[in-house]
Structures are given as structure tokens and as C-alpha cells.
Scaffold this motif. Structure first.
Motif, PDB file in Angstrom:
ATOM      1  N   LEU A  19       0.804  -1.172   0.102  1.00  0.00           N
ATOM      2  CA  LEU A  19      -0.051   0.261   0.058  1.00  0.00           C
ATOM      3  C   LEU A  19       0.933   1.193   0.009  1.00  0.00           C
ATOM      4  O   LEU A  19       1.878   1.237   0.965  1.00  0.00           O
ATOM      5  N   LEU A  26      -3.097   1.421  -7.809  1.00  0.00           N
ATOM      6  CA  LEU A  26      -4.456   0.340  -8.003  1.00  0.00           C
ATOM      7  C   LEU A  26      -5.217   0.664  -6.984  1.00  0.00           C
ATOM      8  O   LEU A  26      -4.832   0.974  -5.750  1.00  0.00           O
ATOM      9  N   ALA A  27      -6.579   0.364  -7.369  1.00  0.00           N
ATOM     10  CA  ALA A  27      -7.669   0.710  -6.320  1.00  0.00           C
ATOM     11  C   ALA A  27      -7.679  -0.252  -5.038  1.00  0.00           C
ATOM     12  O   ALA A  27      -8.169   0.143  -3.974  1.00  0.00           O
ATOM     13  N   SER A  28      -7.289  -1.574  -5.209  1.00  0.00           N
ATOM     14  CA  SER A  28      -7.663  -2.735  -4.133  1.00  0.00           C
ATOM     15  C   SER A  28      -6.498  -3.395  -3.996  1.00  0.00           C
ATOM     16  O   SER A  28      -5.615  -3.641  -5.248  1.00  0.00           O
ATOM     17  N   LYS A  29      -6.346  -4.168  -3.168  1.00  0.00           N
ATOM     18  CA  LYS A  29      -5.211  -5.280  -2.729  1.00  0.00           C
ATOM     19  C   LYS A  29      -5.583  -6.241  -3.784  1.00  0.00           C
ATOM     20  O   LYS A  29      -4.298  -6.840  -4.254  1.00  0.00           O
ATOM     21  N   GLU A  30      -6.806  -6.811  -4.015  1.00  0.00           N
ATOM     22  CA  GLU A  30      -7.037  -7.751  -4.997  1.00  0.00           C
ATOM     23  C   GLU A  30      -6.576  -7.489  -6.380  1.00  0.00           C
ATOM     24  O   GLU A  30      -5.865  -8.405  -7.028  1.00  0.00           O
ATOM     25  N   ASP A  31      -6.750  -6.193  -6.712  1.00  0.00           N
ATOM     26  CA  ASP A  31      -6.257  -5.601  -8.244  1.00  0.00           C
ATOM     27  C   ASP A  31      -4.754  -5.833  -8.337  1.00  0.00           C
ATOM     28  O   ASP A  31      -4.123  -6.228  -9.223  1.00  0.00           O
ATOM     29  N   GLY A  70      -2.047   4.450  -3.592  1.00  0.00           N
ATOM     30  CA  GLY A  70      -3.012   3.207  -3.643  1.00  0.00           C
ATOM     31  C   GLY A  70      -2.083   2.123  -3.486  1.00  0.00           C
ATOM     32  O   GLY A  70      -0.889   2.033  -3.224  1.00  0.00           O
ATOM     33  N   TRP A  71      -2.676   1.026  -3.997  1.00  0.00           N
ATOM     34  CA  TRP A  71      -2.201  -0.280  -4.112  1.00  0.00           C
ATOM     35  C   TRP A  71      -1.125  -0.463  -5.030  1.00  0.00           C
ATOM     36  O   TRP A  71      -1.514   0.034  -6.192  1.00  0.00           O
ATOM     37  N   GLU A 122      -2.732  -7.873  -6.356  1.00  0.00           N
ATOM     38  CA  GLU A 122      -2.410  -9.262  -6.282  1.00  0.00           C
ATOM     39  C   GLU A 122      -2.705 -10.009  -7.669  1.00  0.00           C
ATOM     40  O   GLU A 122      -1.881 -10.725  -8.280  1.00  0.00           O
ATOM     41  N   SER A 123      -3.775  -9.706  -8.236  1.00  0.00           N
ATOM     42  CA  SER A 123      -4.185 -10.128  -9.670  1.00  0.00           C
ATOM     43  C   SER A 123      -2.934  -9.677 -10.764  1.00  0.00           C
ATOM     44  O   SER A 123      -2.503 -10.323 -11.468  1.00  0.00           O
TER      45      SER A 123
END
Length: 185
Positions: A15, A50-55, A19-20, A57-58
Motif C-alpha cells: 500500500l 491500483l484501487a484494491s489489494k485484489e487488483d 494506492g495499492w 495481487e491479480s
């Protein structure tokens, strides 16, 4: 572990203030080794914001897959190029060997064609015209040696002269001869 995995040994999702993101730590193969025998490692941001941790990681999973695929493709291409270079070097060596062998053979043939052969060593195998000379002492100094094209008769009977000058003079005093080069193609 592959060279890429050695270089990129700590990918992580982080983070950041924007952003992420994805950050890797690693050592470049060209990095110098320090006084302790270790390469220094650096952190590289692969992506930020990036907007999210999932984004993140992907993105990291896809990015690593692309990097490894690209790395494997580059390794395969590198090996193909190395094989091509080895093949080229082998071909050059073979050509050099053939060329050197041919040069040695041609030089030997040329030397044989341009050296006087003593009639005591051997006579021509077949009848024909050959450069011939006489180095008998009674013929005078070396510059007076007979040096001309003479007809050689391989079928001459014992006691008959095998050599005849173009003037028709039979010469039993011929001491040396040489073969003529091959006719031009």
C-alpha cells in the motif's frame, strides 16, 4: 531457481501513498558484488495506484506469469542463437579445413608440375610432348642446357632414343623433364 527468480526474489503487494502497488526486490546480474561477497538488492515499483489489494495481487500474478514466459522465451531464443553460432563456427572451421586441404593439394600439384624430374627417377607414363633439358657436363654451362619441348615416345624399343626435339633430332642426353599443366577448361 532460474536467473529471473534469483533476480526477482521478493515480489510483494504494498500500500503506497497513491494506492495499492506491486514492488519487487532483487539484484541485477550486472550489479557489483560488495566487499562481503553479496550483491546489493534494490526495490522496484512495478505498478502503483491500483484501487484494491485484489487488483494488485491479480496484477502481480499476471505480471510474474508474463515475466517468466518472456524469460523462458528469451532463454530459448538465446539457446537457438548459441546453437546457430556453434553451427556457423563449425561450418567455418570445416570450410577452412577443406580450403587448407585443397590449398595444400594444389600447392603440391603445382610444385610437382614445376619441378624437374630426373629420367633416372622416372619417365613420363605415356607418349606426349614435355619440357625437357639436359644437364650433362659436355653440354656446357647450366645456361646452355637444352630446355625445350620434346616429344617422348613411351613405346621406343630398348636402345632407341625416347626423346625427340621438334627439329627431329633424337636426343639420348635428356636428363630431366616435367609434366605440362592441365589444359584450360
Amino acid at each position: 531457481m532460474s536467473e529471473f527468480q534469483d533476480w526477482c526474489n521478493k515480489p510483494e503487494v504494498v500500500l503506497t501513498g497513491t494506492g495499492w502497488g506491486v514492488r519487487i526486490s532483487g539484484c541485477d546480474v550486472f550489479d557489483p558484488i560488495n566487499q562481503h561477497g553479496v550483491k546489493s538488492c534494490r526495490a522496484f515499483d512495478v505498478v502503483k495506484g491500483l484501487a484494491s489489494k485484489e487488483d494488485a495481487e491479480s496484477f502481480l500474478a499476471n505480471w510474474l506469469k508474463e515475466q517468466l514466459t518472456d524469460y523462458d522465451a528469451l532463454r530459448a531464443e538465446n539457446e537457438r542463437l548459441r546453437q546457430a553460432v556453434r553451427l556457423r563456427e563449425s561450418a567455418i572451421a570445416a570450410v577452412d579445413q577443406v580450403t587448407n586441404s585443397e590449398i595444400v593439394t594444389l600447392r603440391s600439384q603445382l610444385e610437382q608440375q614445376t619441378q624437374w624430374i630426373s629420367v633416372d627417377e622416372r619417365l613420363p607414363e605415356k607418349s606426349g610432348v614435355y619440357p625437357a633439358c639436359s644437364v650433362l657436363p659436355q653440354r656446357g654451362a647450366p645456361e646452355d642446357w637444352v630446355d625445350s619441348l620434346c616429344m617422348f615416345n613411351a613405346e621406343a624399343k630398348k636402345g632407341e632414343s625416347k626423346w625427340q626435339h621438334s627439329s627431329g633430332f633424337y636426343d639420348n642426353g635428356i636428363t630431366h623433364w616435367m609434366p605440362l599443366p592441365a589444359t584450360p577448361q
